[in-house]
Design a protein around this motif. Structure first.
Motif, short mmCIF file in Angstrom:
data_model
loop_
_atom_site.label_atom_id
_atom_site.label_comp_id
_atom_site.label_asym_id
_atom_site.label_seq_id
_atom_site.Cartn_x
_atom_site.Cartn_y
_atom_site.Cartn_z
N ARG A 9 0.87 -1.18 0.00
CA ARG A 9 0.00 0.00 0.00
C ARG A 9 0.90 1.22 0.00
NH1 ARG A 9 -3.35 0.43 4.82
NH2 ARG A 9 -4.22 2.19 3.70
N MET A 10 0.46 2.25 -0.67
CA MET A 10 1.24 3.47 -0.74
C MET A 10 0.29 4.66 -0.63
SD MET A 10 1.91 6.00 -3.30
CE MET A 10 1.78 5.22 -4.88
N ALA A 11 0.68 5.64 0.17
CA ALA A 11 -0.09 6.88 0.28
C ALA A 11 0.60 7.92 -0.59
CB ALA A 11 -0.14 7.35 1.73
N TYR A 12 -0.18 8.71 -1.28
CA TYR A 12 0.35 9.77 -2.15
C TYR A 12 -0.25 11.07 -1.63
CZ TYR A 12 1.83 11.81 -6.69
OH TYR A 12 2.41 12.55 -7.68
N LEU A 13 0.58 11.92 -1.04
CA LEU A 13 0.10 13.14 -0.39
C LEU A 13 0.60 14.40 -1.08
CD1 LEU A 13 1.15 11.11 2.37
CD2 LEU A 13 -0.86 12.39 2.96
N PHE A 78 10.07 9.97 -1.46
CA PHE A 78 9.60 8.59 -1.34
C PHE A 78 10.06 7.99 -0.01
CE2 PHE A 78 10.38 7.93 -6.21
CZ PHE A 78 9.33 8.76 -6.52
N CYS A 79 9.17 7.29 0.66
CA CYS A 79 9.52 6.51 1.84
C CYS A 79 9.11 5.07 1.58
CB CYS A 79 8.81 7.06 3.08
SG CYS A 79 9.30 6.24 4.61
N PHE A 80 9.99 4.13 1.94
CA PHE A 80 9.75 2.72 1.64
C PHE A 80 9.49 1.84 2.86
CE2 PHE A 80 12.85 4.04 -1.79
CZ PHE A 80 11.87 4.28 -2.73
N PRO A 107 1.76 10.63 6.82
CA PRO A 107 1.18 9.53 6.05
C PRO A 107 0.62 8.43 6.94
CG PRO A 107 3.32 10.14 5.19
CD PRO A 107 3.16 10.85 6.49
N PRO A 108 -0.49 7.79 6.51
CA PRO A 108 -1.12 6.74 7.32
C PRO A 108 -0.40 5.39 7.24
CG PRO A 108 -2.33 7.06 5.29
CD PRO A 108 -1.26 8.11 5.31
N VAL A 109 0.49 5.23 6.27
CA VAL A 109 1.26 4.00 6.09
C VAL A 109 2.72 4.37 5.91
CG1 VAL A 109 -0.65 2.63 5.12
CG2 VAL A 109 0.79 3.98 3.60
N TRP A 112 5.15 5.74 1.17
CA TRP A 112 4.43 6.92 0.69
C TRP A 112 5.26 7.79 -0.24
CZ3 TRP A 112 7.32 10.96 2.47
CH2 TRP A 112 7.94 10.85 3.72
N ILE A 113 4.51 8.66 -0.91
CA ILE A 113 5.04 9.75 -1.72
C ILE A 113 4.49 11.04 -1.13
CG2 ILE A 113 5.03 10.91 -3.97
CD1 ILE A 113 4.31 8.13 -5.19
N HIS A 114 5.34 12.02 -0.97
CA HIS A 114 4.90 13.36 -0.62
C HIS A 114 5.35 14.27 -1.76
CE1 HIS A 114 2.92 15.11 2.84
NE2 HIS A 114 3.39 14.16 3.63
N SER A 115 4.41 14.86 -2.49
CA SER A 115 4.74 15.77 -3.59
C SER A 115 4.84 17.19 -3.07
CB SER A 115 3.67 15.70 -4.68
OG SER A 115 3.86 14.55 -5.46
N ILE A 116 5.94 17.83 -3.39
CA ILE A 116 6.20 19.20 -2.98
C ILE A 116 6.15 20.07 -4.23
CG2 ILE A 116 7.80 20.76 -1.81
CD1 ILE A 116 6.93 18.27 -0.09
N PRO A 117 5.09 20.86 -4.42
CA PRO A 117 5.03 21.75 -5.58
C PRO A 117 5.97 22.94 -5.40
CG PRO A 117 3.06 21.98 -4.25
CD PRO A 117 3.89 20.92 -3.60
#
Length: 154
Positions: A9-13, A78-80, A107-109, A112-117
């Motif tokens: 599972r991956m969260a994308y924030l 990215f966090c693994f 992130p809940p898991v 995850w990916i955290h996108s920084i605009p």
């Protein structure tokens, strides 16, 4: 939920007030991403676009920088795994501060990916979607490399 179920599972924030993301895999974009050579060594042009990508992997996680016409538009962290979470989330917090994005959501898991605009306004709608899809594709490719290095016999 057991560890095997949560492992994939991956969260994308994204920051508040930024376009929502589509974290689903697009197989055409996966093929496109796989065709781009050298992305882990330098910034490389995405064919038929004004976009450039560079994947950076380290022991604590990874990042994908996306540029448009050589101007940075996104930094995707990215966090693994759970052991990396505090370090990577600290980097997210620092970037949120640098770019005045408020407080990042935890992130809940642990995957995850955290996108920084950085300069999201430079992107057209189709470019924004392509950036998101490329980010997902490179995340899963990098995660696969991470798993292979962690478990070389699998």
């Amino acid at each position: 939920m057991n560890n095997t179920q949560s492992m994939y599972r991956m969260a994308y924030l994204v920051p508040p007030n930024h376009p929502p993301v589509d974290g689903l895999i697009d197989h055409n974009i996966v093929r496109l991403a796989a065709s781009i050579q050298g992305v882990d060594k330098k910034s490389v042009n995405v064919p038929n676009t004004a976009l450039w990508v560079q994947l950076k992997l380290g022991i604590d996680g990874g990042s994908l920088e996306i540029k448009k016409q050589k101007k940075l538009v996104y930094i995707n962290l990215f966090c693994f795994e759970a052991e990396q979470m505090d370090i990577m989330f600290g980097a997210v917090g620092a970037l949120y501060g640098k770019y005045n994005l408020g407080t990042p959501k935890r992130p809940p898991v642990p995957t995850w990916i955290h996108s920084i605009p950085v300069a999201e306004s430079l992107l057209q709608g189709n470019e924004l979607r392509l950036c998101q899809k490329l980010t997902v594709s490179y995340y899963w490719a990098a995660y696969g490399q991470f798993l292979k290095k962690r478990n070389p016999l699998n």
